[in-house]
Design a protein around this motif. Structure first.
Motif: not given
Lengths: 80, 433
Positions: B311-317, B308-309
């Motif tokens: 494909x969401x939070x990390x890739x956005x950062x 989840x991190x």
């Protein structure tokens, strides 16, 4: 110099494209082999969980029925 | 009155150079395209804004400490710098040239001399060194893409990998085009530049940035902007080519439903792919290794938090810093140049050839299999732009015949394109890097 740049480009195209095709052809082969092996050794991996759940559900329902019957009987006896 | 004059001479308007002004407009144009036209807004908003920040006069956000020191050109710092670099001239151009060709020790000495003089790296320069020069950001994004990718359609029909391979022809044809232009004297590209431009045809943004950062960092800004613009333009560029190369009857072909793929196959596939990369092409290992890692996080089912991190939070950062860093490369002296125009033109040619080859390969496969089992429209999805290319195939299929849903069939070649372009990138790095 310029001639050699063109020939560099050409050899890059032949080798690069050839390489991509060889790599992906191997990947196709290996993937098909893997799928065959998996299907052979684990033929019903997808279907089995559903069956188990279906078996459990009626059992629980049956027990519930029994429980209700017992409680109803007890209540009747107590009231009478 | 003197104070007023000082204020005026320190202002942006006084120091604005014409090139910077044009680049500010380019940055605003990118923002307009992203916000108003919804062109890849997730990337073009940071890139456009980074481009504006990088061209603010006197702020030097995109410059290193030494470049900032050279810009202000105080005599004693210039002499310190030339001493650190071991040259006699204290002239700005000579120092700049020596700085860019210096070995690591002299380079470090020059940086320290500039920092002693009170100059520091600009913010965007720091972002660029951490995110792109180190190679980290494109690879982390690739991990996120891996965590978002479902290999189910590909596993159900592995032959679609050939479509992903055929579409990579655009990359190599464009390399040839770029060296051809150089040979004709129109442009001046080295073979490394040509390879980095060609990879635009792979239509994978992170792949293009990774290859460009290794092979020709000075073209990175233009290549990244071209790659992401064309990804956004997939729904406009591809359909005419697809229509021209297929017949009405071929577009109406309905494909049989894909078989169910078991969980074990999905877990094994990234491992198998990684082993194949390890054995055959270690140069593609950074890209495909992170891709496989992300996919394993997704499929193994025991580390949902990590998946989840990724494909969401990390890739956005990472996308934020990647975009700003790419924007920092939009400086006037590197972007306002005939080369950029050449890159934009070659990039779109690469893209068109890739699409055409994918469709032709699908036609060939269809002929070989009896002529009624593979819809050639899915071939165009072999360029990697996930999932825009697959959606395009689906739309055209539905247009030819209602109920003809090609989306899942096109996702196979689509993810095959990601693998193919990463493989091609590894090949290019191997041969010319």
């Amino acid at each position: 110099m310029e001639e050699s740049l063109i020939s560099q480009g050409l050899s890059l195209m032949v080798f690069g494209m050839g390489f991509v095709f060889v790599f992906l052809t191997l990947l196709v082969g290996v993937t098909m082999l893997m799928s065959k092996l998996v299907v052979k050794f684990e033929p019903v991996a997808v279907a089995s969980p559903k069956k188990v759940r279906k078996n459990i559900a009626p059992a629980v329902a049956a027990k519930d029925d029994e429980l209700v019957a017992v409680i109803t009987a007890a209540v009747h006896k107590y009231r009478s | 009155m003197d104070k007023l004059l000082d204020l005026w001479q320190a202002s942006g308007i006084y120091n604005l150079q014409p090139g910077q002004f044009v680049m500010l407009l380019v940055g605003l144009l990118l923002l307009y395209l992203a916000i108003n036209k919804k062109f890849e807004p997730l990337l073009l908003v940071p890139i456009g804004f980074g481009g504006i920040l990088a061209n603010i006069p006197e702020a030097g956000l995109a410059f290193s400490a030494v470049e900032n020191a050279l810009h202000f050109a105080q005599p004693e710092i210039l002499s310190n710098l030339s001493a650190a670099l071991g040259i006699s001239s204290t002239e700005v151009h000579a120092i700049s040239e020596a700085y860019h060709t210096a070995n690591a020790t002299d380079h470090q000495a020059a940086v320290l001399a500039a920092q002693d003089g009170g100059y520091n790296n600009g913010m965007l320069y720091n972002f660029y060194s951490v995110a792109i020069a180190s190679g980290a950001a494109p690879l982390i994004i690739f991990m996120g893409v891996g965590a978002m990718t479902d290999f189910g359609p590909l596993l159900a029909n592995p032959k679609t990998l050939f479509l992903g391979a055929a579409a990579q022809f655009g990359i190599f044809a464009t390399v040839l085009g770029a060296v051809g232009l150089t040979a004709l004297g129109v442009m001046d590209f080295s073979i490394q530049d040509a390879a980095a431009i060609g990879i635009i045809g792979g239509a994978g943004g992170p792949t293009a940035i990774y290859v460009a950062s290794l092979l020709s960092p000075h073209l990175l800004g233009a290549i990244a902007v071209a790659a992401y613009s064309y990804m956004a333009l997939v729904p406009l560029i591809q359909p005419p080519i697809m229509r021209a190369l297929t017949t009405e009857a071929e577009r109406k072909i309905t494909m049989v439903q894909l078989r169910q793929v078991s969980k074990i196959e999905k877990i094994l596939f990234p491992v198998v792919l990684l082993l194949l990369v390890a054995l055959l092409l270690p140069d593609a290992a950074p890209l495909l290794g992170m891709f496989c890692f992300g996919n394993l996080l997704r499929e193994c089912g025991v580390v949902d938090r990590l998946s989840d991190t990724a494909q969401n939070a990390l890739i956005n950062i990472v996308t934020i810093f990647l975009g700003l860093s790419v924007g920092s490369k939009l400086s006037a002296d590197k972007f306002l140049d005939l080369t950029t125009l050449g890159i934009l033109v070659l990039g779109i040619i690469a893209f068109c050839i890739g699409t055409a080859m994918g469709v032709l390969m699908a036609k060939l496969m269809n002929k070989l299999e009896g002529g009624n089992s593979i819809n050639p429209l899915i071939g165009s999805a072999g360029v990697s732009a996930v999932p825009m290319a697959a959606r395009g195939s689906n739309k055209l299929g539905l247009g030819a015949k209602p109920q003809n849903f090609l989306l899942m069939h096109a996702m196979g070649p689509n993810v095959a394109g990601v693998i193919g372009s990463a493989g091609a990138a590894g090949g290019l790095i191997k041969f010319v890097g």
